[in-house]
Design an enzyme around this catalytic site. Structure first.
Site, mmCIF file in Angstrom:
data_model
loop_
_atom_site.group_PDB
_atom_site.id
_atom_site.type_symbol
_atom_site.label_atom_id
_atom_site.label_comp_id
_atom_site.label_asym_id
_atom_site.label_seq_id
_atom_site.Cartn_x
_atom_site.Cartn_y
_atom_site.Cartn_z
ATOM 1 N N GLU A 123 10.291 10.749 1.155
ATOM 2 C CA GLU A 123 10.196 12.214 1.183
ATOM 3 C C GLU A 123 10.874 12.841 2.407
ATOM 4 O OE1 GLU A 123 7.722 10.171 0.447
ATOM 5 O OE2 GLU A 123 6.770 10.846 -1.426
ATOM 6 N N PHE A 153 -9.001 11.815 -3.194
ATOM 7 C CA PHE A 153 -7.880 10.871 -3.203
ATOM 8 C C PHE A 153 -6.567 11.611 -2.951
ATOM 9 C CE2 PHE A 153 -4.566 8.569 -5.678
ATOM 10 C CZ PHE A 153 -4.480 7.474 -4.824
ATOM 11 N N GLN A 154 -5.784 11.113 -2.026
ATOM 12 C CA GLN A 154 -4.489 11.690 -1.652
ATOM 13 C C GLN A 154 -4.576 13.156 -1.260
ATOM 14 O OE1 GLN A 154 -1.488 10.458 -4.585
ATOM 15 N NE2 GLN A 154 -1.230 8.614 -3.347
ATOM 16 N N LYS A 199 -3.539 21.088 -8.057
ATOM 17 C CA LYS A 199 -3.157 20.639 -9.394
ATOM 18 C C LYS A 199 -3.672 21.583 -10.481
ATOM 19 C CE LYS A 199 -2.597 16.551 -12.219
ATOM 20 N NZ LYS A 199 -2.798 15.108 -12.360
ATOM 21 N N MET A 259 22.297 5.577 23.354
ATOM 22 C CA MET A 259 21.888 6.698 24.195
ATOM 23 C C MET A 259 20.715 6.316 25.095
ATOM 24 S SD MET A 259 22.614 9.672 25.105
ATOM 25 C CE MET A 259 23.586 10.707 24.035
#
Ligand SMILES: Cc1cc2nc3c(=O)[nH]c(=O)nc-3n(C[C@H](O)[C@H](O)[C@H](O)COP(=O)(O)OP(=O)(O)OC[C@H]3O[C@@H](n4cnc5c(N)ncnc54)[C@H](O)[C@@H]3O)c2cc1C
Ligand SMILES: Cc1ncc(C[n+]2csc(CCOP(=O)(O)OP(=O)(O)O)c2C)c(N)n1
Ligand SMILES: [Mg+2]
Lengths: 588, 171
Positions: free
Chosen positions: A54, A116-117, A166, A483
């Protein structure tokens, strides 16, 4: 209870996106957003790019937005999908990139139950988005989406997140077209005319002026870049650009002094230090640019044009501020200049240029080439020479290679240079290039990468192959987090603590494993060949160039130092006494 | 380094915001995230029809920091007005405090005497305690609390500052 003039939340969402001009969504599915994916499946107005992580979806949307001037769009699921997107959002917030990120959320009745989630993503992203929304009612969905796009693109652009429970995307409700939505968010775009007249007067009287121009002009769009170029040329003043501003003024124009700041040119930094008038257009006095504030342009008056009042007098107090969109303000400045028949102090400006030419003669970006090892600067110069006729889009990762690219490439057009400046996110370049290539399928898109950075989002090679995006990745493999190694060499007594990645994948085989093309150059005489070959292939390519591991980026303003205290190269004695990290409080 | 020592001043800022969930978190998060200090913060809905709340913030900083704070507040999408009452002209500010004092005998009498001087009202009483209500400028409330300390102060609840400009005009 399906009703003929109601739609499901998912249908409303997609309709709103289409009405907002979205063509591409970068995303990744999951339980909470399945109703949206189901709707996507049934239509063909919106294309979806399936990323592999993502974070990459957000960087890809950034690449899409920065190279087109449109708002980028992201869709991810709740919980881990949303938290994975956070780095990308923070990156977009720092660099003022307009995005709308849609996140799934657990149904409203489960919010707060450690479901959940479930992640409190509006809470998590409050400091790293321009604004965010949690939609609790399907009848507010269309309005919220339209407002989110308005907020993302208006004023100082930035990422906006919409959290979608949802049940809200499954319930039925009414659609509302964009024309019906009245937002109270209306940033000022026109500049105050009195202030503009005063600015013009200061410009006409300047003896040692400099234009210090930043990403705000790019944000404003191609018109702003043209107006800027016109105005700078009318005055004949020198112009320097920040890392984010490259391309706002033609890199090949003799009035251009190169980038300024920590790794800027001698002529840009010395001219900033000695100027009597600094004209800042859309730049934010970042600490990588100013160096030590006490020693920053001590003899100057400063004008600051910026759309965001909070950028003004934040780090550096200025003498005159003009708040508004720089395209409008530049247009007014040109009008006033012409109406008042202003002229510059030609004699003083000529003397000023004589001084600047002396600094330019130092030729600070020169390097000692080798016929044994590929010098990274040489590799970048060859990329530039061999690809410039195709006006490539160049993305970078973060590190030395990024700075060499900024120093040695020249951009005559805006929106062709994409880099992570404010957050400095390793792993930005490959997904950003993916987004650019989606928006410009016929163009040459190159990601200049370091071997460490590229491994942060290397999984996106699969996305490139799946979507037939022929991005070219050039890895300057110096075996180190260069760097970091450079700072350890210069500031931490050469103790290379954990900056050496002893094991790297075989990048050629890796490219092949993904179904892309892999090429390698180990000697300077092989460089041109691999670049030409890479351009000839119409598929994603990884080119690994084995570069000199010991090379450092110069000039460099050490942390805690001022513009006139640059270290010019490895032999420069002033480096024996660098400021401590504490004084400058600058990070790698 | 010999930087001029910049003066730090206290400012009272009135902010008009949409009364929506998360707006207070945005304002408070801005202060903590950017390291500004909040000496007092009060919030309540003031216009139910327009759905607006008013936040009064007392903060302190140099002139440059105060300007930053106001501009950062203005950047928040649900923020509609930001007014610095301290520099925009005369204003009045008030705080209300409820103060519990447990005392008997001479101390109990003394607490009542002081309450009278401060025009504080006793709004609850038992044989060994009072709850006083005192209204006024922060300094007045501070002084009252301090005087109650030796007399059996046990609990303090303060509203924080609310403020409004003098004269006929709204913010
Ligand atoms: C390893 C590394 C090294 C770096 N070294 C350097 C260096 O040497 N030199 C350098 O310059 N940078 C360097 N940077 C980048 C640096 O950290 C900053 O990101 C950069 O300097 C900021 O650029 P900017 O001032 O143009 O501001 P941006 O971040 O582009 O901000 C744009 C400004 O313009 C304003 N604006 C936006 N839209 C408009 C509009 N329509 N009209 C008017 N104003 C608008 C915004 O409010 C904002 O103030 C480095 C980064 C990394 C990772
Ligand atoms: C996500 C992230 N982690 C850590 C850093 C700190 N950092 C800045 S540059 C750099 C090394 C980059 O190495 P490489 O990609 O090989 O580029 P090079 O400097 O060698 O060109 C690191 C670790 C960062 N900028 N981003
Ligand atoms: Mg490296």
């Amino acid at each position: 209870m399906a009703h003929h003039d109601t739609l499901t939340g998912a249908e409303i969402l997609l309709k709103a996106l289409v009405d907002q001009g979205v063509e591409v969504i970068f995303g990744y599915p999951g339980g909470a957003v399945l109703p949206i994916y189901d709707e996507l499946f049934k239509q063909n107005r919106l294309r979806h790019v399936l990323v592999r992580h993502e974070q990459a979806a957000v960087h890809a949307a950034e690449g899409y937005a920065r190279s087109t001037g449109k708002v980028g769009c992201v869709l991810v699921t709740s919980g881990p999908g949303a938290t994975n997107a956070v780095t990308g959002l923070a990156d977009a917030q720092c660099d003022s990139v307009p995005l709308v990120c849609l996140t799934g959320q657990v149904p409203t009745h489960l919010i707060g139950n450690d479901a959940f989630q479930e992640a409190d993503i509006t809470g998590i992203t409050r400091p790293c988005t321009k604004h965010n929304y949690l939609v609790k009612d399907v009848n507010l969905l269309a309005k919220t989406v339209h407002e989110a796009f308005h907020v993302a693109r208006s004023g100082r652009p930035g990422p906006v997140l919409i959290d979608l429970p949802k049940d809200v995307i499954q319930n039925r409700g009414e659609y509302m077209p964009p024309s019906k939505v009245k937002s109270k968010y209306k940033p000022q775009v026109k500049g105050d005319l009195k202030a503009i007249e005063k600015a013009v007067d200061m410009i006409a009287h300047a003896k040692r002026p400099i234009f210090y121009v930043g990403g705000g002009v790019i944000n404003s769009g191609p018109a702003a870049c043209q107006l800027l170029t016109q105005f700078v040329r009318m005055t004949g003043f020198p112009c320097t650009l920040t890392l984010m501003g490259l391309g706002a003024f033609p890199g090949s124009d003799p009035l251009f002094l190169g980038m300024l700041g920590m790794h800027g040119t001698v002529e840009a930094n010395m001219a900033m230090h000695d100027c009597d008038l600094m004209i800042n257009i859309g730049a934010r006095f970042d600490d990588r640019v100013t160096g030590k504030l006490d020693g920053f342009a001590p003899k100057s008056k400063k004008i600051h044009v910026d759309i965001d009042p909070s950028s003004i007098n934040k780090n550096v107090a200025v003498d005159l501020a003009v708040v508004g969109d720089c395209a409008h303000i530049l247009e007014d400045m040109i009008k006033v200049w012409k109406a008042k028949q202003c002229r510059t102090d030609e004699k003083a400006i000529k003397t000023w240029w004589t001084q600047i030419e002396k600094w330019r003669d130092v030729n600070c970006l020169a390097f000692e080439n080798s016929n044994r090892l590929i010098k990274p600067q040489y590799a970048i110069q060859r990329i530039y020479e061999l690809t410039r006729h195709r006006n490539p889009y160049i993305c970078t990762e973060v590190g030395q290679h990024q700075m060499w690219a900024a120093q040695h490439l020249r951009f005559d057009l805006p929106h062709h240079w994409l880099t992570s400046g404010g957050l400095g996110t390793m792993g930005y370049g490959l997904p950003a290039a993916m987004g650019v290539q989606m928006a410009h399928p016929e163009s040459l898109v190159i990601d200049i990468a370091g071997e460490s950075s590229i491994q942060m989002n290397i999984q996106e090679m699969a996305t490139l192959v799946q979507h037939r995006l022929p991005v070219k990745i050039v890895i300057l493999n110096n075996q180190y987090m260069g760097m970091v190694r450079q700072w350890q060499e210069l500031i931490h007594g050469g103790r290379y603590s954990e900056s050496h990645m002893i094991h790297h994948p075989d990048f050629v085989k890796l490219a092949e494993a993904f179904g892309a093309v892999g090429l390698r150059a180990e000697k300077p005489e092989e460089v041109d060949g691999v670049i030409k070959e890479m351009m000839a292939v119409d598929r994603p390519v990884i080119v690994e160039m084995r570069t000199d591991a010991s090379e450092n980026v110069f000039p460099m303003i050490m942390p805690g130092m001022a513009h006139n205290e640059m270290v010019l190269g490895p032999e420069d004695k002033s480096r024996d006494n660098p400021g401590s990290e504490q004084d400058g409080m600058v990070l790698v | 380094m010999n930087k001029p020592v910049e003066e730090i001043n206290r400012h009272t800022i009135a902010v008009l915001v949409d009364n929506e969930s998360g707006v207070l978190a945005r304002v408070v998060g801005l202060f903590s995230g950017r390291g500004y200090n909040i000496e007092s913060l009060t919030v309540a809905e003031v216009d139910p029809r327009e759905n607006l709340s008013r936040i009064t913030i007392v903060t302190s900083g140099t002139a440059m920091i105060i300007e930053q704070i106001k501009n950062q507040l203005r950047r928040l999408v649900p923020v509609h007005k930001v007014h610095d009452l301290t520099i925009e002209g005369p204003h009045v500010s008030r705080e209300l405090a409820l103060i519990k004092v447990n005392a008997t005998g001479e101390k109990r009498v003394e607490s009542l005497r002081i309450a009278d001087i401060f025009r504080a009202r006793a709004i609850d009483s038992t044989n060994e305690s009072f709850v006083f209500e005192v209204v006024g400028a922060t300094e007045k409330v501070d002084a009252f609390v301090k005087l109650m300390e030796p007399l059996g102060l046990t609990d303090v609840s303060r509203t924080g500052v609310v403020a409004i400009a003098r004269g006929p005009n709204p913010i």
